[in-house]
Design an enzyme around this catalytic site. Structure first.
Site, PDB file in Angstrom:
ATOM      1  N   SER A   1      42.116  40.221 158.857  1.00 47.64           N
ATOM      2  CA  SER A   1      42.877  39.487 157.845  1.00 47.64           C
ATOM      3  C   SER A   1      43.110  40.360 156.619  1.00 47.64           C
ATOM      4  O   SER A   1      42.173  40.749 155.917  1.00 47.64           O
ATOM      5  CB  SER A   1      42.122  38.226 157.429  1.00 47.64           C
ATOM      6  OG  SER A   1      42.803  37.586 156.374  1.00 47.64           O
TER       7      SER A   1
ATOM      8  N   HIS B   1      50.333  33.556 159.101  1.00 47.35           N
ATOM      9  CA  HIS B   1      49.760  32.203 159.020  1.00 47.35           C
ATOM     10  C   HIS B   1      50.239  31.571 157.720  1.00 47.35           C
ATOM     11  O   HIS B   1      49.822  31.968 156.636  1.00 47.35           O
ATOM     12  CB  HIS B   1      48.229  32.335 159.064  1.00 47.35           C
ATOM     13  CG  HIS B   1      47.475  31.073 158.807  1.00 47.35           C
ATOM     14  ND1 HIS B   1      46.119  31.080 158.568  1.00 47.35           N
ATOM     15  CD2 HIS B   1      47.865  29.773 158.751  1.00 47.35           C
ATOM     16  CE1 HIS B   1      45.703  29.843 158.365  1.00 47.35           C
ATOM     17  NE2 HIS B   1      46.745  29.032 158.463  1.00 47.35           N
TER      18      HIS B   1
ATOM     19  N   ASP C   1      40.034  31.131 162.854  1.00 45.42           N
ATOM     20  CA  ASP C   1      40.178  31.745 161.528  1.00 45.42           C
ATOM     21  C   ASP C   1      39.124  31.178 160.587  1.00 45.42           C
ATOM     22  O   ASP C   1      39.130  29.986 160.287  1.00 45.42           O
ATOM     23  CB  ASP C   1      41.577  31.458 160.991  1.00 45.42           C
ATOM     24  CG  ASP C   1      41.865  32.186 159.679  1.00 45.42           C
ATOM     25  OD1 ASP C   1      40.968  32.878 159.166  1.00 45.42           O
ATOM     26  OD2 ASP C   1      42.999  32.051 159.171  1.00 45.42           O
TER      27      ASP C   1
ATOM     28  N   MET D   1      50.211  28.933 155.114  1.00 42.15           N
ATOM     29  CA  MET D   1      49.476  27.835 154.476  1.00 42.15           C
ATOM     30  C   MET D   1      50.314  27.364 153.291  1.00 42.15           C
ATOM     31  O   MET D   1      49.932  27.516 152.131  1.00 42.15           O
ATOM     32  CB  MET D   1      48.091  28.298 154.033  1.00 42.15           C
ATOM     33  CG  MET D   1      47.141  28.522 155.177  1.00 42.15           C
ATOM     34  SD  MET D   1      45.506  29.068 154.642  1.00 42.15           S
ATOM     35  CE  MET D   1      45.689  30.833 154.887  1.00 42.15           C
TER      36      MET D   1
ATOM     37  N   MET E   1      49.737  31.847 151.150  1.00 46.40           N
ATOM     38  CA  MET E   1      49.293  30.629 150.459  1.00 46.40           C
ATOM     39  C   MET E   1      50.194  30.369 149.257  1.00 46.40           C
ATOM     40  O   MET E   1      50.584  31.304 148.553  1.00 46.40           O
ATOM     41  CB  MET E   1      47.853  30.796 149.975  1.00 46.40           C
ATOM     42  CG  MET E   1      46.872  31.202 151.046  1.00 46.40           C
ATOM     43  SD  MET E   1      45.222  31.429 150.349  1.00 46.40           S
ATOM     44  CE  MET E   1      44.367  32.133 151.754  1.00 46.40           C
TER      45      MET E   1
END
Length: 220
Positions: A9, A67, A176, A69, A38
């Protein structure tokens, strides 16, 4: 079961030496780059957006596992694809029209996946699984790195794997949050095959060796 993949990550990398850390992952036994986006709304933190991902893609030699978010991710799918995403996962909890969003990801030329928070029941995936290249199960509450792994994840992995197998699918299960050399073999035994590791990798004395160890343990 499919081969086991390691996805460091980048959220845990040193952003003052980002190119150095990208080259480390390039030269390691890692399989993907995991990119956490994010927005400060869906999760209580802000990470990075398109310019940083474009910069990572410029140097990365391995796929970008992005990913999202963020609230209403469907607003930005095409942009994330354009800056280099290879896989895009969106939270079930973040979009009203999940089926449409997954099709949008595929139409943009990326592999599509769904993410579930710890308290979201697996049953919500039953009818959407055929659209999923991957399901990412959060093993922590999303939004911050370095959190403690939640043990309920093992049961959730087993149940999800049974659901996938019952439909005759080969959907990947990614984990994750809190993945380390101490729990990765148990995660594999439960049925997971793709592993995000952030602080465990980048906080170690030798990230390349740590990635190698994770991959060996996962595939042993």
């Amino acid at each position: 079961m499919s081969s086991k993949l390691i996805a460091p990550s980048i959220l845990a990398a040193d952003f003052g030496n980002l190119q150095r850390d990208i080259e480390m992952v390039n030269n390691s036994e890692a399989d993907w780059f995991h990119i956490d986006v994010m927005d400060g709304h869906f999760v209580p933190n802000i990470s990075y957006g398109m310019p940083v991902i474009a910069a990572i893609k410029k140097h990365a030699t391995k796929p970008l596992d992005v990913h999202l978010m963020i609230e209403k991710p469907e607003r930005y799918i095409e942009e994330f694809a354009k800056v280099g995403a290879d896989i895009i996962t969106v939270h079930y909890e973040s979009t009203v029209h999940l089926h449409r969003t997954l099709r949008q990801i595929k139409d943009a030329g990326c592999k599509a996946g769904v993410v579930l928070n710890i308290t979201t029941p697996l049953v919500v995936l039953e009818d959407i699984l055929p659209e999923c290249y991957m399901v990412l199960l959060m093993s922590i509450n999303p939004g911050f790195g370095g959190q403690k792994f939640e043990d309920v994840t093992y049961k959730r992995i087993k149940n999800l794997r049974q659901m996938i197998d019952a439909q005759g699918l080969d959907t990947r299960i990614e984990i994750d949050g809190g993945v380390t050399d101490q729990n990765i073999q148990r995660l594999v035994e439960a049925g997971a095959d793709t592993f995000v590791a952030g602080s465990h990798v980048f906080g170690s004395d030798n990230p390349t060796a740590t990635i190698k160890t994770l991959r060996e343990l996962a595939n042993s």
